[in-house]
Motif scaffolding. Structure first.
Motif, PDB file in Angstrom:
ATOM      1  N   ALA A  56     -10.851  -4.251  -7.646  1.00  0.00           N
ATOM      2  CA  ALA A  56     -12.195  -2.690  -7.326  1.00  0.00           C
ATOM      3  C   ALA A  56     -12.704  -3.274  -5.536  1.00  0.00           C
ATOM      4  N   ARG A  57     -12.101  -2.754  -4.462  1.00  0.00           N
ATOM      5  CA  ARG A  57     -12.470  -2.456  -3.348  1.00  0.00           C
ATOM      6  C   ARG A  57     -14.203  -2.170  -2.845  1.00  0.00           C
ATOM      7  N   SER A  58     -14.820  -1.594  -3.759  1.00  0.00           N
ATOM      8  CA  SER A  58     -15.218  -0.654  -3.423  1.00  0.00           C
ATOM      9  C   SER A  58     -16.507  -0.459  -4.580  1.00  0.00           C
ATOM     10  N   ILE A  62      -1.710  -0.699   0.266  1.00  0.00           N
ATOM     11  CA  ILE A  62      -2.488  -0.391   1.645  1.00  0.00           C
ATOM     12  C   ILE A  62      -1.327   1.079   2.090  1.00  0.00           C
ATOM     13  N   HIS A  63      -1.052   1.931   1.807  1.00  0.00           N
ATOM     14  CA  HIS A  63      -0.413   2.930   1.882  1.00  0.00           C
ATOM     15  C   HIS A  63      -1.091   3.843   3.327  1.00  0.00           C
ATOM     16  N   ASP A  64      -0.725   2.935   4.784  1.00  0.00           N
ATOM     17  CA  ASP A  64      -1.201   3.344   5.480  1.00  0.00           C
ATOM     18  C   ASP A  64       0.275   3.366   6.385  1.00  0.00           C
ATOM     19  N   GLU A 101     -17.634   2.304  -6.404  1.00  0.00           N
ATOM     20  CA  GLU A 101     -16.722   3.689  -6.554  1.00  0.00           C
ATOM     21  C   GLU A 101     -15.317   3.075  -7.795  1.00  0.00           C
ATOM     22  N   SER A 102     -15.120   2.594  -6.656  1.00  0.00           N
ATOM     23  CA  SER A 102     -13.219   1.870  -7.559  1.00  0.00           C
ATOM     24  C   SER A 102     -13.549   1.352  -9.076  1.00  0.00           C
ATOM     25  N   ALA A 103     -14.759   0.176  -8.666  1.00  0.00           N
ATOM     26  CA  ALA A 103     -15.216  -0.394  -9.552  1.00  0.00           C
ATOM     27  C   ALA A 103     -16.155   0.514 -11.518  1.00  0.00           C
ATOM     28  N   LEU A 125      10.111  -3.465   4.189  1.00  0.00           N
ATOM     29  CA  LEU A 125      10.178  -4.639   4.288  1.00  0.00           C
ATOM     30  C   LEU A 125       9.779  -5.280   3.199  1.00  0.00           C
ATOM     31  N   ARG A 126       9.571  -4.707   1.945  1.00  0.00           N
ATOM     32  CA  ARG A 126       9.016  -5.170   0.702  1.00  0.00           C
ATOM     33  C   ARG A 126      10.282  -5.760   0.008  1.00  0.00           C
ATOM     34  N   ALA A 127      11.227  -5.449   0.848  1.00  0.00           N
ATOM     35  CA  ALA A 127      13.261  -5.662  -0.325  1.00  0.00           C
ATOM     36  C   ALA A 127      12.945  -7.431   0.062  1.00  0.00           C
ATOM     37  N   ALA A 160      -5.503  -1.277  -9.728  1.00  0.00           N
ATOM     38  CA  ALA A 160      -5.948  -0.538 -10.764  1.00  0.00           C
ATOM     39  C   ALA A 160      -6.812   1.194 -10.199  1.00  0.00           C
ATOM     40  N   SER A 161      -7.534   1.393  -9.668  1.00  0.00           N
ATOM     41  CA  SER A 161      -8.264   2.627  -9.369  1.00  0.00           C
ATOM     42  C   SER A 161      -7.228   3.701  -9.244  1.00  0.00           C
ATOM     43  N   GLY A 162      -5.734   3.338  -8.848  1.00  0.00           N
ATOM     44  CA  GLY A 162      -4.990   3.878  -8.233  1.00  0.00           C
ATOM     45  C   GLY A 162      -4.412   5.227  -9.030  1.00  0.00           C
ATOM     46  N   PHE A 163      -3.387   5.904  -8.120  1.00  0.00           N
ATOM     47  CA  PHE A 163      -2.813   6.886  -8.596  1.00  0.00           C
ATOM     48  C   PHE A 163      -2.040   6.567  -9.603  1.00  0.00           C
ATOM     49  N   ILE A 164      -1.665   5.974 -10.169  1.00  0.00           N
ATOM     50  CA  ILE A 164      -0.389   4.903 -11.065  1.00  0.00           C
ATOM     51  C   ILE A 164      -1.072   3.692 -12.203  1.00  0.00           C
ATOM     52  N   GLY A 165      -1.465   3.241 -11.227  1.00  0.00           N
ATOM     53  CA  GLY A 165      -3.035   2.539 -12.057  1.00  0.00           C
ATOM     54  C   GLY A 165      -3.599   3.122 -12.792  1.00  0.00           C
ATOM     55  N   SER A 193       9.210   9.400  -5.315  1.00  0.00           N
ATOM     56  CA  SER A 193       8.061  10.598  -5.785  1.00  0.00           C
ATOM     57  C   SER A 193       7.903   9.812  -7.388  1.00  0.00           C
ATOM     58  N   VAL A 194       6.367   9.794  -7.430  1.00  0.00           N
ATOM     59  CA  VAL A 194       6.130   9.156  -8.935  1.00  0.00           C
ATOM     60  C   VAL A 194       5.237  10.451  -8.790  1.00  0.00           C
ATOM     61  N   HIS A 195       5.175  11.231 -10.115  1.00  0.00           N
ATOM     62  CA  HIS A 195       4.725  13.538  -9.755  1.00  0.00           C
ATOM     63  C   HIS A 195       3.257  13.481 -10.794  1.00  0.00           C
ATOM     64  N   ASP A 251     -10.832  -7.362  -2.027  1.00  0.00           N
ATOM     65  CA  ASP A 251     -10.221  -6.497  -1.365  1.00  0.00           C
ATOM     66  C   ASP A 251      -8.594  -7.397  -1.688  1.00  0.00           C
ATOM     67  N   LEU A 252      -7.266  -6.787  -1.553  1.00  0.00           N
ATOM     68  CA  LEU A 252      -5.941  -7.354  -1.414  1.00  0.00           C
ATOM     69  C   LEU A 252      -5.463  -8.883  -0.376  1.00  0.00           C
ATOM     70  N   LYS A 253      -6.626  -8.373   0.943  1.00  0.00           N
ATOM     71  CA  LYS A 253      -6.970  -9.515   2.300  1.00  0.00           C
ATOM     72  C   LYS A 253      -7.852 -10.917   1.083  1.00  0.00           C
TER      73      LYS A 253
HETATM   74  N1  LIG Z   1       3.122   7.263  -5.467  1.00  0.00           N
HETATM   75  C1  LIG Z   1       3.964   7.169  -5.354  1.00  0.00           C
HETATM   76  O1  LIG Z   1       4.900   7.897  -5.735  1.00  0.00           O
HETATM   77  C2  LIG Z   1       4.651   5.337  -5.826  1.00  0.00           C
HETATM   78  C3  LIG Z   1       5.784   5.431  -5.027  1.00  0.00           C
HETATM   79  C4  LIG Z   1       6.726   4.754  -5.135  1.00  0.00           C
HETATM   80  C5  LIG Z   1       6.229   3.448  -5.197  1.00  0.00           C
HETATM   81  N2  LIG Z   1       5.054   3.019  -5.385  1.00  0.00           N
HETATM   82  C6  LIG Z   1       4.152   2.074  -5.102  1.00  0.00           C
HETATM   83  O2  LIG Z   1       3.229   1.510  -7.029  1.00  0.00           O
HETATM   84  C7  LIG Z   1       1.829   0.741  -6.101  1.00  0.00           C
HETATM   85  C8  LIG Z   1       0.862   1.720  -6.777  1.00  0.00           C
HETATM   86  O3  LIG Z   1       1.099   3.477  -5.999  1.00  0.00           O
HETATM   87  P1  LIG Z   1      -0.066   3.825  -6.462  1.00  0.00           P
HETATM   88  O4  LIG Z   1       0.599   5.762  -5.689  1.00  0.00           O
HETATM   89  O5  LIG Z   1      -0.854   3.971  -7.587  1.00  0.00           O
HETATM   90  O6  LIG Z   1      -0.800   4.177  -4.951  1.00  0.00           O
HETATM   91  P2  LIG Z   1      -2.660   4.529  -4.693  1.00  0.00           P
HETATM   92  O7  LIG Z   1      -2.816   5.860  -4.786  1.00  0.00           O
HETATM   93  O8  LIG Z   1      -2.171   4.530  -2.773  1.00  0.00           O
HETATM   94  O9  LIG Z   1      -2.988   3.321  -4.878  1.00  0.00           O
HETATM   95  C9  LIG Z   1      -3.495   2.175  -3.837  1.00  0.00           C
HETATM   96  C10 LIG Z   1      -4.167   1.220  -5.193  1.00  0.00           C
HETATM   97  O10 LIG Z   1      -4.663  -0.140  -4.592  1.00  0.00           O
HETATM   98  C11 LIG Z   1      -5.537   0.408  -3.941  1.00  0.00           C
HETATM   99  N3  LIG Z   1      -5.694  -0.392  -2.677  1.00  0.00           N
HETATM  100  C12 LIG Z   1      -5.757  -0.479  -1.723  1.00  0.00           C
HETATM  101  N4  LIG Z   1      -5.934  -0.931  -0.102  1.00  0.00           N
HETATM  102  C13 LIG Z   1      -6.811  -1.923  -1.087  1.00  0.00           C
HETATM  103  C14 LIG Z   1      -7.489  -3.131  -0.294  1.00  0.00           C
HETATM  104  N5  LIG Z   1      -7.962  -3.206   0.765  1.00  0.00           N
HETATM  105  N6  LIG Z   1      -7.917  -4.111  -1.370  1.00  0.00           N
HETATM  106  C15 LIG Z   1      -7.873  -3.711  -2.666  1.00  0.00           C
HETATM  107  N7  LIG Z   1      -7.215  -3.136  -3.128  1.00  0.00           N
HETATM  108  C16 LIG Z   1      -6.680  -1.787  -2.471  1.00  0.00           C
HETATM  109  C17 LIG Z   1      -6.537   1.112  -4.033  1.00  0.00           C
HETATM  110  O11 LIG Z   1      -7.570   1.132  -3.990  1.00  0.00           O
HETATM  111  P3  LIG Z   1      -8.485   2.560  -4.133  1.00  0.00           P
HETATM  112  O12 LIG Z   1      -8.584   3.272  -5.222  1.00  0.00           O
HETATM  113  O13 LIG Z   1     -10.066   1.614  -3.802  1.00  0.00           O
HETATM  114  O14 LIG Z   1      -8.465   3.026  -2.521  1.00  0.00           O
HETATM  115  C18 LIG Z   1      -5.805   1.301  -4.949  1.00  0.00           C
HETATM  116  O15 LIG Z   1      -5.758   1.396  -6.103  1.00  0.00           O
HETATM  117  C19 LIG Z   1       2.696   1.327  -5.145  1.00  0.00           C
HETATM  118  O16 LIG Z   1       3.244  -0.321  -4.825  1.00  0.00           O
HETATM  119  C20 LIG Z   1       2.976   1.847  -4.725  1.00  0.00           C
HETATM  120  O17 LIG Z   1       3.151   1.668  -3.005  1.00  0.00           O
HETATM  121  C21 LIG Z   1       4.016   4.406  -5.378  1.00  0.00           C
END
Ligand SMILES: NC(=O)c1ccc[n+]([C@@H]2O[C@H](COP(=O)([O-])OP(=O)(O)OC[C@H]3O[C@@H](n4cnc5c(N)ncnc54)[C@H](OP(=O)(O)O)[C@@H]3O)[C@@H](O)[C@H]2O)c1
Length: 298
Positions: A31-33, A76-78, A35-37, A135-137, A8-13, A161-163, A53-55
């Protein structure tokens, strides 16, 4: 509806949270922190954070079972540890779906179009490509199979690209590769294409799929079917002020690192059926215009 949202705290969320709240939904966001909460709770009093956490599979099950719907956007985008991130995603997805069995509650799994077969215009009827390196397939297939276990599961496949404002995705990465290497590259003749979508259009699509989507269906989060990577490289070259060059496919990994797999994938995707079924029309800037106006090197 009370909706449990991971990521929910992410770019799209964060765009999706605003969309949900303005349509009158109540949100519980993972929310894992601290700050995110605070970030998600500051959006509106109808957003509450669930710390975890997602784990933490028990937390995920709790969030899912105490809500009327689940939207799984967390990831987790690592990319240096991608297989492990995908395994965490698989386990998180299955844990939430198991806790929803027999409830018929909506669940949205988020994926990328890279799971589709490249080299032709893919559409919503296409299932994931068996030979996909992503692997997400397999997780998408597992998730959609819960339709037969009493979960109203849907999948949204987003463009690579989600921009929009705050993008830290592939275009900013290409920009920093151009800055560091002193050249803006594209592979081969540059005709490989990437679909794209603005995050506000994506957020509205997620809400419509939540409200009106059908069980077992995949929807395509695409506003532009395919933009030649050469055009993206050209624009990055202008912005970063470096020459634009063709990179031979054999050198793609050396030049692009983990991005090689993405810049060598010719993956046009249509969203015609998604638009027609949901009455959804992308309204925001296209990728090139957005990048030209709003993106700057780091
Ligand atoms: N952005 C793109 O261009 C794009 C394209 C195709 C698909 N997607 C997919 O769309 C989805 C959302 O993408 P996004 O761009 O919004 O990603 P993002 O900005 O990286 O956000 C990821 C979210 O996951 C949370 N997160 C990461 N690790 C976590 C953990 N260990 N435990 C709990 N929460 C955790 C983050 O929390 P924090 O805020 O606390 O870090 C954040 O809320 C993902 O599945 C991504 O792969 C994105």
């Amino acid at each position: 509806m009370k909706v449990f949202v991971t990521g929910a705290s992410g770019f799209i969320g964060s765009a999706f949270l605003s969309e949900l709240v303005s349509s009158g939904h109540e949100v519980v966001g993972l929310a894992r922190s601290e700050e995110s909460a605070s970030k998600i709770e500051s959006v509106s009093p109808s957003v509450k954070a669930l710390r975890g956490d997602l784990k933490d599979l028990d937390i995920l099950k709790r969030g899912a079972s105490e809500s009327e719907a689940v939207v799984h956007l967390g990831f987790i985008h690592d990319f240096t540890n991608y297989a492990q991130c995908c395994e965490i995603d698989r386990q998180a997805t299955v844990a939430m779906l198991e806790s929803l069995k027999g409830t018929n509650k909506p669940f949205i799994y988020t994926n990328g179009t890279l799971v589709l077969r490249p080299g032709k215009v893919a559409n919503e009827k296409d299932t994931v490509d068996e030979s996909s390196k992503c692997l997400r397939a397999a997780t998408e297939e597992t998730a959609l199979s819960y339709k037969d276990k009493g979960v109203s599961v849907r999948c949204i496949r987003l463009a690579p690209s989600v921009h929009g404002k705050g993008d830290k995705g592939f275009v900013p990465v290409l920009m920093s590769i151009a800055e560091i290497s002193g050249k803006s590259g594209y592979v081969g003749d540059g005709q490989i294409v990437w679909p794209a979508i603005h995050r506000s259009d994506a957020a509205r699509l997620f809400r419509l799929v939540l409200e009106k989507g059908r069980a077992g269906k995949a929807y395509n989060g695409i506003a532009e079917q395919g933009i030649p990577l050469k055009d993206i490289a050209q624009l990055i070259g202008e912005i970063v002020n470096v020459p634009v060059v063709s990179i031979p496919e054999d050198d793609a990994e050396k030049h692009f690192g983990f991005m090689a797999v993405f810049v060598t994938n010719d993956g046009p995707v249509s969203s015609e059926a998604t638009q027609e079924e949901l009455g959804w029309k992308p309204q925001q800037l296209g990728l090139l215009e957005d990048v030209r106006i709003n993106y700057r090197p780091t």
